[in-house]
Design an enzyme around this catalytic site. Structure first.
Site, PDB file in Angstrom:
ATOM      1  N   ASN A 143       4.248   8.752   2.885  1.00  0.00           N
ATOM      2  CA  ASN A 143       4.540   8.669   1.664  1.00  0.00           C
ATOM      3  C   ASN A 143       3.834   9.095   0.709  1.00  0.00           C
ATOM      4  OD1 ASN A 143       6.310   5.581   1.542  1.00  0.00           O
ATOM      5  ND2 ASN A 143       4.827   5.388   3.115  1.00  0.00           N
ATOM      6  N   LYS A 203       0.857  -1.363  -0.061  1.00  0.00           N
ATOM      7  CA  LYS A 203      -0.111  -0.029   0.158  1.00  0.00           C
ATOM      8  C   LYS A 203       0.743   1.297   0.183  1.00  0.00           C
ATOM      9  CE  LYS A 203       0.642   1.208   4.436  1.00  0.00           C
ATOM     10  NZ  LYS A 203       0.622   2.110   5.341  1.00  0.00           N
ATOM     11  N   LYS A 207      12.043   7.445   7.674  1.00  0.00           N
ATOM     12  CA  LYS A 207      12.398   6.808   6.274  1.00  0.00           C
ATOM     13  C   LYS A 207      11.011   6.642   5.628  1.00  0.00           C
ATOM     14  CE  LYS A 207      16.872   6.797   5.699  1.00  0.00           C
ATOM     15  NZ  LYS A 207      17.486   7.827   4.950  1.00  0.00           N
TER      16      LYS A 207
END
Length: 349
Positions: free
Chosen positions: A270, A204, A296
């Site tokens: 993201n 996802k 990250k």
């Protein structure tokens, strides 16, 4: 029976948020020892050790500022010390660090201990895709379940209502994890199809990168809905490729599937960083440093691992959305090309 001792491996944004739930639940239950060790990668914050700040002020000022952590959650800077004597290990670190963490824990984990991974990502092994839970299982010779869901860490920390999915093949462990994690505002469903649950959690993030590209290019909600739908189709197809036809479609209707996909494509790092990537033309690495305070992104790296596997299996044409994300992030393809992967998607032919 002696109460079960719990250790959390990791203390970033998500690790600190889950420590609030675990710390409060262990205090209330006779099944668990109240003291919870949390391994913290030691950093200096304005000259003070992060572990000292957490233990004195009960707040992770770097990764979850403004949220009080339970006093029974103790920050421990040495990994082996944190894990010593634990019956349950909760893994919640960036997926690229799991190899070296397991290497440090070999021979130091209590016999009969079992684990749960909250890590969203996949690794690439010689045979292709490698799930993080499988890596932990092999290296530490322990049973490992997974927890994935529509769980943005800051909202979990604020105790806003959400659901999550635990993938667990052992019903007894599933019940223990549910008792450890569930609260009135963090509702847990346990399913057996743990590999699919984990694959959803990794894939996802790739789709969310695509959603961010569309936001950065100025497309609307209709386009994002198409990204979500086509991304979900590729997630299902990839899970079948990896786990075989035994994959249960119903798992994609759990929080780990469609719910997590939606929330990640509208919120989450993201999407946010990918939007900035499309708008500014700066590199992903530069934007990570600028926007994520040391955290990250999982999506671009997952796309690289998935791309290698699709190339090995000669299936690149069947997964245009995953492939477009990879090529834009790593091969310098213009971000505008993402729309053509939607326009020409094989789902439409």
């Amino acid at each position: 029976m002696a109460p079960l001792r719990v250790t959390i491996i990791g203390s970033g944004n998500w690790g600190s948020a889950i420590s609030k739930i675990i710390g409060n639940n262990t205090k209330k239950s006779n099944r668990f020892a109240p003291l919870v060790n949390m391994w913290v990668f030691e950093e200096l914050i304005e000259g003070r050790k992060l572990t000292e700040i957490i233990n004195q002020e009960h707040e992770n000022v770097k990764y979850l500022p403004g949220h009080a952590l339970p006093r029974n959650v103790v920050a421990v800077p040495e990994l082996a010390d944190a894990a010593a004597g634990a019956d349950i290990l909760v893994f919640v670190v960036p997926h690229q660090f799991i190899g070296r963490i397991c290497a440090q824990l070999v021979g130091r984990v209590k016999s009969g201990a079992f684990g749960i991974s909250l890590i969203k990502g996949v690794d690439e092994g010689p045979e292709g895709l490698k799930l993080i839970s499988h890596i932990i299982q092999e290296k530490l010779d322990m049973e490992v379940s997974v927890l994935m869901g529509a769980n943005i860490a800051s909202e979990v920390a604020e105790e806003k209502f959400c659901e999550t999915t635990i993938g667990c093949k052992n019903p007894r462990h599933g019940q223990i994890f549910k008792e450890l994690m569930q609260t009135p505002n963090f509702r847990v469903t346990v399913v057996e199809d743990s590999d699919t649950v984990e694959i959803c959690g990794a894939l996802k993030n790739i789709v969310a990168v695509g959603a961010g590209f569309c936001d950065g290019l100025g497309f609307g909600d209709n386009t994002k809905a198409a990204v979500i739908r086509l991304g979900l189709m590729e997630m299902v197809a990839f899970a079948r490729l990896f786990c075989g036809e035994s994959v249960s479609t119903s798992t994609f209707l759990e929080s780990c599937g469609v719910a997590d996909l939606i929330t990640t494509c509208y919120g989450g790092r993201n999407r946010k960083v990918s939007e900035a990537f499309a708008k500014t033309g700066k590199s992903i690495e530069a934007l990570e440093q600028e926007m994520l305070n040391g955290q990250k992104l999982q999506g671009p790296q997952a796309s690289a691992e998935v791309y290698k596997i699709l190339k090995q299996k000669d299936l690149i044409d069947k997964f245009p959305l995953f492939v477009a994300v990879y090529k834009i992030c790593y091969e310098g393809r213009p971000v505008q090309e993402f729309i053509s992967c939607l326009q020409n998607h094989p789902e439409h032919y």
